[in-house]
Design an enzyme around this catalytic site. Structure first.
Site, PDB file in Angstrom:
ATOM      1  N   HIS A   1     153.117  14.903  99.675  1.00  0.00           N
ATOM      2  CA  HIS A   1     152.571  13.702 100.493  1.00  0.00           C
ATOM      3  C   HIS A   1     151.400  13.059  99.397  1.00  0.00           C
ATOM      4  O   HIS A   1     150.988  13.445  98.536  1.00  0.00           O
ATOM      5  CB  HIS A   1     151.902  14.336 101.726  1.00  0.00           C
ATOM      6  CG  HIS A   1     150.953  15.330 101.581  1.00  0.00           C
ATOM      7  ND1 HIS A   1     151.020  16.513 101.895  1.00  0.00           N
ATOM      8  CD2 HIS A   1     149.468  15.121 101.050  1.00  0.00           C
ATOM      9  CE1 HIS A   1     149.800  17.232 101.502  1.00  0.00           C
ATOM     10  NE2 HIS A   1     149.003  16.362 101.176  1.00  0.00           N
TER      11      HIS A   1
HETATM   12  P1  TYD Z   1     149.878  19.895 105.183  1.00  0.00           P
HETATM   13  O1  TYD Z   1     148.758  19.021 104.680  1.00  0.00           O
HETATM   14  O2  TYD Z   1     151.174  19.026 105.196  1.00  0.00           O
HETATM   15  O3  TYD Z   1     150.105  20.946 104.072  1.00  0.00           O
HETATM   16  P2  TYD Z   1     150.734  21.080 102.643  1.00  0.00           P
HETATM   17  O4  TYD Z   1     150.594  19.838 101.893  1.00  0.00           O
HETATM   18  O5  TYD Z   1     150.254  22.109 102.098  1.00  0.00           O
HETATM   19  O6  TYD Z   1     152.056  21.564 102.721  1.00  0.00           O
HETATM   20  O7  TYD Z   1     149.880  20.676 106.556  1.00  0.00           O
HETATM   21  C1  TYD Z   1     150.387  21.478 107.144  1.00  0.00           C
HETATM   22  C2  TYD Z   1     150.057  21.629 108.355  1.00  0.00           C
HETATM   23  O8  TYD Z   1     149.022  21.917 108.834  1.00  0.00           O
HETATM   24  C3  TYD Z   1     150.371  20.379 109.332  1.00  0.00           C
HETATM   25  O9  TYD Z   1     150.855  20.410 110.495  1.00  0.00           O
HETATM   26  C4  TYD Z   1     148.977  19.855 109.557  1.00  0.00           C
HETATM   27  C5  TYD Z   1     148.334  21.228 109.591  1.00  0.00           C
HETATM   28  N1  TYD Z   1     146.561  21.019 109.074  1.00  0.00           N
HETATM   29  C6  TYD Z   1     145.760  21.049 109.817  1.00  0.00           C
HETATM   30  O10 TYD Z   1     145.872  21.261 111.126  1.00  0.00           O
HETATM   31  N2  TYD Z   1     144.398  20.818 109.266  1.00  0.00           N
HETATM   32  C7  TYD Z   1     144.301  20.774 108.044  1.00  0.00           C
HETATM   33  O11 TYD Z   1     143.024  20.594 107.273  1.00  0.00           O
HETATM   34  C8  TYD Z   1     145.250  20.634 107.009  1.00  0.00           C
HETATM   35  C9  TYD Z   1     145.121  20.578 105.644  1.00  0.00           C
HETATM   36  C10 TYD Z   1     146.755  20.863 107.730  1.00  0.00           C
END
Ligand code: TYD
Length: 162
Positions: free
Chosen positions: A76
Site C-alpha cells: 500500500h
Molecule cells: P496494514 O497497515 O494493512 O498492515 P500491513 O501493511 O503491515 O500489511 O494493517 C493491517 C490491519 O491492521 C488493517 O486491518 C488495519 C489494522 N491496523 C490498525 O487497526 N491500526 C494500525 O495502526 C495499523 C497500522 C493497522
C-alpha cells in the site's frame, strides 16, 4: 555508505525521463537514517528524539512481529502519512516504489531507520525468524489515507505530476 543496513541496488531501473531528469526515490525523500548508539559493555543503547532524528511528530507506534516465513506485508501507499521503519530485531526487505521506479532496502540493524514519505508504495517481505518491524508514524490510523490498489496509487501519482 551504510553497507550492512541497506541494499541500495534498484531492482528495476527507472526509465530515463525524456529530458534525462528522472527523479529518484532519494530525491523524493526516501532515505536510511542512522540513530545514535551509546556503546556499553552491558548492552548498547539507541535513542530517537522527535525533531532531531525524525522530522515529524510521532503520533503512533506499531510493530509487526510473529511474522510467519514467506509472509508479505505492506502492499500500500499513504496519501499523507510519513513513516519510519526500524528492524528492532532480525531483518526484512522493504521495496519502495514511487510509481515509476523501485528500490529494495534490506534492514537488519536497530540503529537504522528507513524513512518513507507520503505517496510511496511499500512492500515488506523476506522477514527473518523472530524479526520485529517497528514503525513510527506521523498520524493515527486512518484507512482513508491508504492506497491499497497499485493502479489507483499510480494514477494519483501521475495526476500529482510524476
Ligand atoms: P496494514 O497497515 O494493512 O498492515 P500491513 O501493511 O503491515 O500489511 O494493517 C493491517 C490491519 O491492521 C488493517 O486491518 C488495519 C489494522 N491496523 C490498525 O487497526 N491500526 C494500525 O495502526 C495499523 C497500522 C493497522
Amino acid at each position: 555508505m551504510l553497507p550492512d543496513a541497506t541494499l541500495l541496488q534498484p531492482q528495476v531501473s527507472p526509465p530515463p525521463a525524456p529530458d534525462g531528469d528522472a527523479i529518484t526515490l532519494a530525491q523524493r525523500g526516501c532515505r536510511v537514517v542512522e540513530f545514535p548508539i551509546v556503546h556499553d559493555p552491558r548492552g548498547n543503547l539507541t535513542f530517537i528524539e522527535g525533531g532531531e532524528h525524525v522530522d515529524f511528530d510521532i503520533k503512533r507506534v506499531y510493530y509487526l512481529y510473529d511474522v510467519p516465513g514467506g509472509a508479505e506485508r505492506g502492499g500500500h501507499a499513504h496519501k499523507d502519512l510519513h513513516q519510519l521503519l526500524i528492524a528492532m530485531s532480525g531483518s526484512f526487505d522493504v521495496t519502495l516504489d514511487d510509481g515509476t521506479s523501485r528500490q529494495r532496502f534490506h534492514l537488519n540493524r536497530s540503529y537504522y531507520g528507513l524513512y518513507i514519505p507520503k505517496m510511496i508504495w511499500r512492500e515488506i517481505d523476506n522477514f527473518s525468524s523472530g524479526s520485529i518491524c517497528m514503525v513510527l508514524a506521523s498520524e493515527r490510523y486512518d484507512e482513508a489515507d491508504y492506497y491499497r490498489d497499485w493502479r489507483e496509487f499510480k494514477h494519483a501519482a501521475d495526476l500529482a505530476g510524476r
